[in-house]
Write a protein that holds these residues in place. Structure first.
Motif, PDB file in Angstrom:
ATOM      1  N   ASN A   1      -2.271  89.111   7.603  1.00  0.00           N
ATOM      2  CA  ASN A   1      -3.580  89.594   7.762  1.00  0.00           C
ATOM      3  C   ASN A   1      -3.994  90.093   9.183  1.00  0.00           C
ATOM      4  O   ASN A   1      -5.025  90.383   9.458  1.00  0.00           O
ATOM      5  CB  ASN A   1      -4.709  88.814   7.251  1.00  0.00           C
ATOM      6  CG  ASN A   1      -4.489  88.262   5.623  1.00  0.00           C
ATOM      7  OD1 ASN A   1      -4.015  89.082   4.914  1.00  0.00           O
ATOM      8  ND2 ASN A   1      -4.553  87.038   5.574  1.00  0.00           N
ATOM      9  N   SER A   2      -3.233  90.143  10.038  1.00  0.00           N
ATOM     10  CA  SER A   2      -3.280  90.631  11.256  1.00  0.00           C
ATOM     11  C   SER A   2      -3.104  92.322  11.531  1.00  0.00           C
ATOM     12  O   SER A   2      -2.514  92.794  10.532  1.00  0.00           O
ATOM     13  CB  SER A   2      -2.347  90.050  12.470  1.00  0.00           C
ATOM     14  OG  SER A   2      -1.193  90.066  12.048  1.00  0.00           O
TER      15      SER A   2
ATOM     16  N   LEU B   1     -10.517  90.812  15.773  1.00  0.00           N
ATOM     17  CA  LEU B   1      -9.498  90.620  14.704  1.00  0.00           C
ATOM     18  C   LEU B   1      -8.088  89.968  15.499  1.00  0.00           C
ATOM     19  O   LEU B   1      -8.121  90.119  16.530  1.00  0.00           O
ATOM     20  CB  LEU B   1      -9.188  91.839  14.066  1.00  0.00           C
ATOM     21  CG  LEU B   1     -10.317  92.861  13.722  1.00  0.00           C
ATOM     22  CD1 LEU B   1      -9.660  94.054  12.783  1.00  0.00           C
ATOM     23  CD2 LEU B   1     -11.022  92.048  12.500  1.00  0.00           C
TER      24      LEU B   1
ATOM     25  N   LYS C   1     -13.646  91.200   8.557  1.00  0.00           N
ATOM     26  CA  LYS C   1     -13.054  89.898   8.753  1.00  0.00           C
ATOM     27  C   LYS C   1     -13.598  89.092   7.688  1.00  0.00           C
ATOM     28  O   LYS C   1     -14.734  88.650   7.652  1.00  0.00           O
ATOM     29  CB  LYS C   1     -13.098  89.281  10.031  1.00  0.00           C
ATOM     30  CG  LYS C   1     -12.075  88.050  10.302  1.00  0.00           C
ATOM     31  CD  LYS C   1     -12.011  87.568  11.613  1.00  0.00           C
ATOM     32  CE  LYS C   1     -11.118  86.517  11.927  1.00  0.00           C
ATOM     33  NZ  LYS C   1     -11.188  86.116  13.345  1.00  0.00           N
ATOM     34  N   ASN C   2     -12.595  88.908   6.505  1.00  0.00           N
ATOM     35  CA  ASN C   2     -12.954  87.933   5.601  1.00  0.00           C
ATOM     36  C   ASN C   2     -14.160  88.136   4.985  1.00  0.00           C
ATOM     37  O   ASN C   2     -15.252  87.448   4.488  1.00  0.00           O
ATOM     38  CB  ASN C   2     -13.059  86.262   6.046  1.00  0.00           C
ATOM     39  CG  ASN C   2     -11.749  86.120   6.584  1.00  0.00           C
ATOM     40  OD1 ASN C   2     -10.638  86.360   6.096  1.00  0.00           O
ATOM     41  ND2 ASN C   2     -11.754  85.216   7.598  1.00  0.00           N
TER      42      ASN C   2
ATOM     43  N   GLN D   1      -8.728  91.372   7.070  1.00  0.00           N
ATOM     44  CA  GLN D   1      -9.016  91.717   8.503  1.00  0.00           C
ATOM     45  C   GLN D   1      -8.629  93.366   8.501  1.00  0.00           C
ATOM     46  O   GLN D   1      -7.388  93.583   8.107  1.00  0.00           O
ATOM     47  CB  GLN D   1      -8.174  91.165   9.459  1.00  0.00           C
ATOM     48  CG  GLN D   1      -8.627  89.784   9.524  1.00  0.00           C
ATOM     49  CD  GLN D   1      -7.980  88.989  10.783  1.00  0.00           C
ATOM     50  OE1 GLN D   1      -8.296  89.468  11.714  1.00  0.00           O
ATOM     51  NE2 GLN D   1      -7.275  87.901  10.487  1.00  0.00           N
TER      52      GLN D   1
END
Length: 482
Positions: free
Chosen positions: A225-226, A119, A95-96, A22
């Motif tokens: 992943n934030s 996100l 994202k991904n 992300q």
């Protein structure tokens, strides 16, 4: 270098090289009250919004936070809506592996959202967070009863060592009570620590210590992943702990895929962040402007109290200094502002002695020995604690520049040296046969010029026709400073 420092250096390298599931690709902010319309391309890892007080760093950061998630439950932000009212922010997000856009318009009491996907994002102002946690404890006679109903968590040995490194204290024990449904936050920490000879808790901690422990706790709880927006983490924190805290952020990037947007006016916070990850926010009297990928001297002038030199370059003589200065001013003006020179009294032998005698000291600028080109064969294989480089060509710089000047058309040379053509012809004739060490002095005397002014002008003429060599040397010097 100790093992911990080496490991954190690995984290920093990974933070800017890895892929992030992300991330924010770009941001366009328009119609903000304090900041001019801006479009920023965000690199991966850690980026910093940099500037002095009151220029709009927090406004920009608030707009990013408000644009990415619902801040209605974030007390730090609920009182700041007026700053961004009437503005719009547009994101390009990933994202991904899927790219998408999101646009948010900020009205007086609502948000208009185009693009529901977003996100995972978090906002953290460590100093304000710590202050509100402390205020909740002070004077609350019922708080001990609250603690009795919560099981404290003990930091592991690894967590304790990390907290000690960041705060700069040797903790023997650190317990944290995670308090929920009490006070201004959904969940917040209360600390009790033991050091050598002291036991104390959140209400009696220094502000910087509590801010750091609270920030560590919060960041460790954020999902992998934030995106984390971090407001001025340097507040109330020593320079040493600022540097250690940034190592902690790099660790979060490398190991957990966290991305950080940091607002700051601290040069210590910026020490290990690449320049192309910085956005300099500068007030122009009306709306502040955002300068992407600023130059080192621009950042240093605003947050470092002036131009900060990164390297002392030791050269053999004044001609070498003039050539080196001219090359950097042409090939890399930003690097030129980061270098200061010292002329060795005894030439190349003294450079060797200086590089051997001066011990490397962590945190200092880089010492670089710069030999004349005719010393390349003699000193190329030197093993020294400090780096060394060589000026272009296989000649001493005064001989190189003399021969180059003599090879030019005298009309061309006179025009570029800003001297009368006939005066130059006479001066060259007078200097004919003079040793190269004294040649420029003789020509300068006959042209009624300062010697170093003439040498530097000749250097610029050489650079004009040897751009590739000049850029190669500038690159070698820059690499030696890294």
């Amino acid at each position: 270098m100790n093992l911990r420092a080496a490991k954190f250096n690995d984290f920093w390298r990974t933070a800017f090289a890895r892929k992030y599931p992300q991330r924010v690709q770009s941001i366009a902010l328009t119609d903000a009250k304090a900041v001019a319309d801006s479009h920023l391309i965000f690199p991966a890892g850690i980026v910093a919004l940099v500037g002095g007080n009151g220029v709009g760093k927090s406004t920009f950061a608030h707009a990013i936070a408000e644009g990415l998630f619902d801040t209605s439950t974030t007390p730090d932000l609920t009182t700041q809506h007026a700053r961004i009212s009437g503005s719009r922010i547009k994101f390009a997000l990933t994202k991904n592996g899927v790219s998408f856009s999101r646009q948010v318009s900020f009205e007086a009491s609502d948000r208009g959202i185009d693009g529901a996907e977003t996100l995972t994002c978090n906002w953290l102002d460590p100093s304000l967070f710590a202050t509100k946690c402390r205020q909740q404890v002070h004077g609350d006679e019922a708080f001990e009863e609250i603690l009795d109903g919560v099981t404290p968590l003990d930091l592991s040995d690894e967590e304790l060592a990390l907290a000690s490194y960041i705060v700069g204290k040797q903790y023997i024990r650190c317990q944290v009570w995670e308090i929920s449904e009490y006070g201004p936050f959904d969940l917040w920490p209360y600390f009790r620590v033991a050091t050598r000879g002291a036991n104390y808790s959140s209400e009696s901690m220094g502000q910087g210590e509590l801010a750091l422990l609270s920030a560590i706790w919060a960041i460790n709880r954020y999902p992998d992943n934030s995106v984390v927006i971090l407001e001025e983490p340097e507040t109330h924190v020593s320079s040493r702990s600022q540097s250690s805290f940034m190592d902690f952020l790099a660790k979060g990037c490398a190991e957990r895929g966290l991305s950080f947007v940091v607002t700051t006016h601290s040069s210590t916070i910026l020490q290990k962040i690449p320049m192309d990850h910085l956005f300099l926010i500068v007030s122009n009297g009306q709306k502040s402007e955002v300068i992407p990928s600023p130059r080192f001297h621009q950042v240093a002038a605003l947050v470092g109290g002036g131009v900060a030199y990164r390297s002392l370059v030791v050269v053999e003589d004044e001609a070498a200094k003039a050539l080196c200065e001219a090359i950097l001013e042409f090939a890399d003006p930003d690097l030129a502002r980061q270098v200061i020179y010292s002329v060795a009294r005894d030439g190349e032998s003294e450079i060797v002695r200086i590089l051997k005698a001066m011990p490397p000291v962590a945190g200092w600028g880089k010492l670089v020995g710069c030999f004349d080109g005719d010393q390349r064969q003699r000193h190329a294989a030197l093993a020294l604690p400090w780096p060394h480089i060589f000026l272009p060509s296989e000649q001493a710089p005064d001989r190189l520049l003399r021969d180059w000047l003599l090879g030019l058309d005298t009309t061309d040379a006179a025009s570029n040296l800003s001297v009368d053509h006939n005066d130059l012809v006479v001066a060259l004739a007078v200097a004919d046969g003079i040793d190269h060490h004294d040649w420029f002095r003789t020509v300068a005397q006959n042209l009624h010029q300062e010697v170093l002014v003439l040498v530097k002008a000749a250097a610029k003429l050489w650079i004009r026709d040897n751009e590739a060599l000049a850029k190669q040397f500038a690159g070698e010097l820059k690499n030696s400073m890294s």
